[in-house]
Scaffold this motif. Structure first.
Motif, PDB file in Angstrom:
ATOM      1  N   THR A 161       0.850  -1.193   0.000  1.00 18.92           N
ATOM      2  CA  THR A 161       0.000   0.000   0.000  1.00 18.92           C
ATOM      3  C   THR A 161       0.886   1.243   0.000  1.00 18.92           C
ATOM      4  OG1 THR A 161      -0.075   0.263   2.405  1.00 18.92           O
ATOM      5  CG2 THR A 161      -1.748  -1.175   1.410  1.00 18.92           C
ATOM      6  N   MET A 162       0.274   2.378  -0.281  1.00 22.37           N
ATOM      7  CA  MET A 162       0.970   3.668  -0.234  1.00 22.37           C
ATOM      8  C   MET A 162       0.206   4.549   0.744  1.00 22.37           C
ATOM      9  SD  MET A 162       3.492   3.335  -2.390  1.00 22.37           S
ATOM     10  CE  MET A 162       4.089   4.928  -2.908  1.00 22.37           C
ATOM     11  N   ASN A 163       0.815   4.846   1.890  1.00 19.95           N
ATOM     12  CA  ASN A 163       0.134   5.621   2.945  1.00 19.95           C
ATOM     13  C   ASN A 163       0.575   7.077   2.868  1.00 19.95           C
ATOM     14  OD1 ASN A 163      -0.337   3.260   5.648  1.00 19.95           O
ATOM     15  ND2 ASN A 163      -0.066   2.835   3.492  1.00 19.95           N
ATOM     16  N   LEU A 164      -0.154   7.870   2.122  1.00 23.73           N
ATOM     17  CA  LEU A 164       0.215   9.273   1.921  1.00 23.73           C
ATOM     18  C   LEU A 164      -0.768  10.217   2.613  1.00 23.73           C
ATOM     19  CD1 LEU A 164       0.769   9.026  -1.960  1.00 23.73           C
ATOM     20  CD2 LEU A 164       2.356   8.381  -0.163  1.00 23.73           C
ATOM     21  N   THR A 165      -2.062  10.057   2.317  1.00 18.19           N
ATOM     22  CA  THR A 165      -3.073  11.032   2.735  1.00 18.19           C
ATOM     23  C   THR A 165      -3.272  11.066   4.248  1.00 18.19           C
ATOM     24  OG1 THR A 165      -4.200  10.566   0.661  1.00 18.19           O
ATOM     25  CG2 THR A 165      -5.457  11.768   2.300  1.00 18.19           C
ATOM     26  N   GLU A 166      -3.469  12.290   4.761  1.00 20.28           N
ATOM     27  CA  GLU A 166      -3.808  12.484   6.179  1.00 20.28           C
ATOM     28  C   GLU A 166      -5.045  13.377   6.232  1.00 20.28           C
ATOM     29  OE1 GLU A 166      -0.299  14.012   8.148  1.00 20.28           O
ATOM     30  OE2 GLU A 166       0.921  12.323   7.458  1.00 20.28           O
ATOM     31  N   ALA A 169      -4.062  16.612   4.987  1.00 19.50           N
ATOM     32  CA  ALA A 169      -3.116  16.633   3.854  1.00 19.50           C
ATOM     33  C   ALA A 169      -3.575  15.645   2.783  1.00 19.50           C
ATOM     34  CB  ALA A 169      -1.709  16.285   4.341  1.00 19.50           C
ATOM     35  N   GLY A 170      -4.245  16.187   1.760  1.00 21.36           N
ATOM     36  CA  GLY A 170      -4.688  15.354   0.643  1.00 21.36           C
ATOM     37  C   GLY A 170      -3.942  15.755  -0.602  1.00 21.36           C
ATOM     38  N   SER A 171      -4.511  16.664  -1.392  1.00 21.91           N
ATOM     39  CA  SER A 171      -3.829  17.140  -2.598  1.00 21.91           C
ATOM     40  C   SER A 171      -2.472  17.751  -2.248  1.00 21.91           C
ATOM     41  CB  SER A 171      -4.665  18.224  -3.304  1.00 21.91           C
ATOM     42  OG  SER A 171      -5.944  17.741  -3.582  1.00 21.91           O
ATOM     43  N   ASP A 172      -2.417  18.443  -1.128  1.00 22.66           N
ATOM     44  CA  ASP A 172      -1.178  19.127  -0.733  1.00 22.66           C
ATOM     45  C   ASP A 172      -0.447  18.313   0.343  1.00 22.66           C
ATOM     46  OD1 ASP A 172       0.848  20.777  -0.057  1.00 22.66           O
ATOM     47  OD2 ASP A 172      -0.398  22.500   0.516  1.00 22.66           O
ATOM     48  N   ILE A 195      -5.310   8.293   6.323  1.00 22.81           N
ATOM     49  CA  ILE A 195      -6.693   7.928   5.972  1.00 22.81           C
ATOM     50  C   ILE A 195      -6.758   7.543   4.493  1.00 22.81           C
ATOM     51  CG2 ILE A 195      -7.797   9.389   7.720  1.00 22.81           C
ATOM     52  CD1 ILE A 195      -8.405  11.415   5.428  1.00 22.81           C
ATOM     53  N   PHE A 196      -7.870   6.894   4.129  1.00 17.15           N
ATOM     54  CA  PHE A 196      -8.184   6.555   2.717  1.00 17.15           C
ATOM     55  C   PHE A 196      -7.138   5.626   2.086  1.00 17.15           C
ATOM     56  CE2 PHE A 196     -10.155  11.092   2.207  1.00 17.15           C
ATOM     57  CZ  PHE A 196     -11.297  10.694   2.863  1.00 17.15           C
ATOM     58  N   ILE A 197      -6.610   4.646   2.818  1.00 13.98           N
ATOM     59  CA  ILE A 197      -5.544   3.809   2.271  1.00 13.98           C
ATOM     60  C   ILE A 197      -6.130   2.601   1.541  1.00 13.98           C
ATOM     61  CG2 ILE A 197      -3.414   2.549   2.783  1.00 13.98           C
ATOM     62  CD1 ILE A 197      -3.466   5.693   3.305  1.00 13.98           C
ATOM     63  N   SER A 198      -6.025   2.616   0.232  1.00 11.85           N
ATOM     64  CA  SER A 198      -6.576   1.517  -0.590  1.00 11.85           C
ATOM     65  C   SER A 198      -5.845   0.216  -0.286  1.00 11.85           C
ATOM     66  CB  SER A 198      -6.423   1.825  -2.080  1.00 11.85           C
ATOM     67  OG  SER A 198      -7.064   3.025  -2.373  1.00 11.85           O
ATOM     68  N   GLY A 199      -6.591  -0.848  -0.142  1.00 14.15           N
ATOM     69  CA  GLY A 199      -5.986  -2.159   0.123  1.00 14.15           C
ATOM     70  C   GLY A 199      -5.341  -2.236   1.495  1.00 14.15           C
TER      71      GLY A 199
HETATM   72  C1  LIG Z   1     -10.903   5.717  -4.053  1.00 18.29           C
HETATM   73  C2  LIG Z   1      -9.787   6.421  -3.336  1.00 18.29           C
HETATM   74  C3  LIG Z   1      -8.640   5.721  -3.009  1.00 18.29           C
HETATM   75  C4  LIG Z   1      -7.603   6.357  -2.335  1.00 18.29           C
HETATM   76  N1  LIG Z   1      -6.487   5.622  -2.036  1.00 18.29           N
HETATM   77  C5  LIG Z   1      -5.478   6.229  -1.366  1.00 18.29           C
HETATM   78  C6  LIG Z   1      -4.315   5.489  -1.006  1.00 18.29           C
HETATM   79  O1  LIG Z   1      -4.192   4.301  -1.292  1.00 18.29           O
HETATM   80  N2  LIG Z   1      -3.333   6.112  -0.329  1.00 18.29           N
HETATM   81  C7  LIG Z   1      -3.428   7.432   0.020  1.00 18.29           C
HETATM   82  O2  LIG Z   1      -2.503   7.931   0.627  1.00 18.29           O
HETATM   83  N3  LIG Z   1      -4.527   8.156  -0.305  1.00 18.29           N
HETATM   84  C8  LIG Z   1      -5.560   7.591  -0.977  1.00 18.29           C
HETATM   85  N4  LIG Z   1      -6.671   8.312  -1.322  1.00 18.29           N
HETATM   86  C9  LIG Z   1      -6.762   9.699  -0.945  1.00 18.29           C
HETATM   87  C10 LIG Z   1      -6.489  10.646  -2.103  1.00 18.29           C
HETATM   88  O3  LIG Z   1      -5.128  10.656  -2.426  1.00 18.29           O
HETATM   89  C11 LIG Z   1      -7.009  12.031  -1.663  1.00 18.29           C
HETATM   90  O4  LIG Z   1      -8.408  11.934  -1.570  1.00 18.29           O
HETATM   91  C12 LIG Z   1      -6.600  13.105  -2.648  1.00 18.29           C
HETATM   92  O5  LIG Z   1      -5.218  13.367  -2.538  1.00 18.29           O
HETATM   93  C13 LIG Z   1      -7.400  14.387  -2.420  1.00 18.29           C
HETATM   94  O6  LIG Z   1      -7.256  14.808  -1.095  1.00 18.29           O
HETATM   95  P1  LIG Z   1      -8.545  15.217  -0.215  1.00 18.29           P
HETATM   96  O7  LIG Z   1      -9.579  14.123  -0.336  1.00 18.29           O
HETATM   97  O8  LIG Z   1      -8.058  15.597   1.142  1.00 18.29           O
HETATM   98  O9  LIG Z   1      -9.163  16.472  -0.937  1.00 18.29           O
HETATM   99  P2  LIG Z   1      -8.586  17.972  -0.903  1.00 18.29           P
HETATM  100  O10 LIG Z   1      -7.129  17.974  -1.195  1.00 18.29           O
HETATM  101  O11 LIG Z   1      -9.040  18.638   0.357  1.00 18.29           O
HETATM  102  O12 LIG Z   1      -9.368  18.584  -2.125  1.00 18.29           O
HETATM  103  C14 LIG Z   1     -10.764  18.954  -2.017  1.00 18.29           C
HETATM  104  C15 LIG Z   1     -11.143  19.751  -3.248  1.00 18.29           C
HETATM  105  O13 LIG Z   1     -10.326  20.916  -3.375  1.00 18.29           O
HETATM  106  C16 LIG Z   1      -9.671  20.933  -4.647  1.00 18.29           C
HETATM  107  N5  LIG Z   1      -8.312  21.451  -4.494  1.00 18.29           N
HETATM  108  C17 LIG Z   1      -7.341  20.975  -3.686  1.00 18.29           C
HETATM  109  N6  LIG Z   1      -6.223  21.731  -3.799  1.00 18.29           N
HETATM  110  C18 LIG Z   1      -6.505  22.700  -4.692  1.00 18.29           C
HETATM  111  C19 LIG Z   1      -5.756  23.785  -5.234  1.00 18.29           C
HETATM  112  N7  LIG Z   1      -4.500  24.051  -4.850  1.00 18.29           N
HETATM  113  N8  LIG Z   1      -6.353  24.563  -6.153  1.00 18.29           N
HETATM  114  C20 LIG Z   1      -7.619  24.323  -6.551  1.00 18.29           C
HETATM  115  N9  LIG Z   1      -8.396  23.315  -6.057  1.00 18.29           N
HETATM  116  C21 LIG Z   1      -7.834  22.531  -5.158  1.00 18.29           C
HETATM  117  C22 LIG Z   1      -9.647  19.481  -5.113  1.00 18.29           C
HETATM  118  O14 LIG Z   1      -9.611  19.395  -6.538  1.00 18.29           O
HETATM  119  C23 LIG Z   1     -10.987  18.972  -4.563  1.00 18.29           C
HETATM  120  O15 LIG Z   1     -12.050  19.299  -5.407  1.00 18.29           O
HETATM  121  C24 LIG Z   1      -7.715   7.717  -1.991  1.00 18.29           C
HETATM  122  C25 LIG Z   1      -8.873   8.433  -2.331  1.00 18.29           C
HETATM  123  C26 LIG Z   1      -9.892   7.784  -2.996  1.00 18.29           C
HETATM  124  C27 LIG Z   1     -11.125   8.572  -3.367  1.00 18.29           C
END
Ligand SMILES: Cc1cc2nc3c(=O)[nH]c(=O)nc-3n(C[C@H](O)[C@H](O)[C@H](O)COP(=O)(O)OP(=O)(O)OC[C@H]3O[C@@H](n4cnc5c(N)ncnc54)[C@H](O)[C@@H]3O)c2cc1C
Length: 222
Positions: A161-166, A169-172, A195-199
């Motif tokens: 698995t890849m544990n990145l999201t908190e 801390a999602g997109s950033d 959170i959200f760790i696939s598998g």
């Molecule tokens: C099915 C699924 C499987 C996943 N599996 C894994 C996994 O195995 N391991 C893991 O680590 N993570 C996993 N994730 C998490 C995934 O990586 C995060 O959901 C993703 O990085 C987005 O982060 P967030 O949900 O916190 O949304 P946010 O980052 O909070 O984003 C929310 C909204 O804001 C927008 N946004 C964010 N930043 C900006 C910006 N700078 N400018 C404009 N808009 C912006 C986004 O497009 C989105 O619409 C999984 C998620 C899903 C849905």
């Protein structure tokens, strides 16, 4: 039940008529991979996606995963499909030869992955994360880590698995706060929340290898 039919003609057009992959493979010294072999691999991948993976997609939607007595079980047919997948070598397509992989070019594996995702995204997601863990270890792991983990991850005996999201801390990912503090024996003490760790858990394998992205004490703040 909805059916999946792989667009084999489209893949062949893209790989051979548009990208001319055979020429490219010759150029990079992989001349044993010709058009005939590529077509055979993607045709077998299509057969597997259509007949083994698509039919269990609906069970995934209807049943989902269950947590009972501390154990996670996946939908009907999912573990058996995974066994079939690894026994037929699909998991090992990209892994390096030194640790039991086939070391095929990504351009051969991607059409197969695309077909599996289209047939059943939730089943395929778990396999995809193992490939990411393998890639990270191949590129950045020490020899000792590679020897410990790669053979079983590439064969599929274990998943990764890849544990990145908190939570914050999602997109950033620069916002992540999970810490990795060195212990005297060379290991690290990890603390934080992912959170959200696939598998993250399942009954497909006896072992799951979690690669955790964490901040070392001397890591820059951003
Ligand atoms: C099915 C699924 C499987 C996943 N599996 C894994 C996994 O195995 N391991 C893991 O680590 N993570 C996993 N994730 C998490 C995934 O990586 C995060 O959901 C993703 O990085 C987005 O982060 P967030 O949900 O916190 O949304 P946010 O980052 O909070 O984003 C929310 C909204 O804001 C927008 N946004 C964010 N930043 C900006 C910006 N700078 N400018 C404009 N808009 C912006 C986004 O497009 C989105 O619409 C999984 C998620 C899903 C849905």
């Amino acid at each position: 039940m909805p059916e999946y039919r792989a667009p084999l003609d489209d893949f062949q057009f893209l790989l051979h008529d548009w990208l001319n992959v055979s020429d490219h493979y010759r150029h990079i010294g992989k001349d044993d991979i010709d058009a005939e072999l590529v077509n055979e691999i993607i045709a077998q991948g299509a057969r597997f996606a259509e007949s083994e993976i698509a039919p269990i997609n609906q069970a995934g939607d209807q049943q989902g995963c269950k947590l009972s007595d501390g154990k996670v079980t996946t939908a009907q047919g999912f573990p058996e499909a995974y066994q079939n997948y690894i026994e037929n070598g699909w998991n090992a397509m990209l892994g390096c030869e030194e640790y039991g992989g086939q070391e095929l070019p990504y351009s051969v594996a991607i059409p197969v992955h695309e077909m599996l995702v289209s047939a059943n995204v939730s089943w395929r997601l778990v396999c995809g994360l193992t490939e990411s863990a393998v890639l990270a270890l191949e590129k950045h792991g020490s020899d000792a880590l590679k020897e410990s983990y790669l053979p079983n991850l590439i064969s599929g005996e274990w998943t990764g698995t890849m544990n990145l999201t908190e939570p914050q801390a999602g997109s950033d990912l620069s916002l992540l706060t999970t810490k990795a503090e060195p212990n005297d024996d060379g290991s690290y003490k990890i603390s934080g929340t992912k959170i959200f760790i696939s598998g993250g858990d399942h009954e497909w394998t006896d072992n799951i290898i979690h690669l955790v992205l964490a901040r070392l004490p001397d890591a820059p703040r951003v």
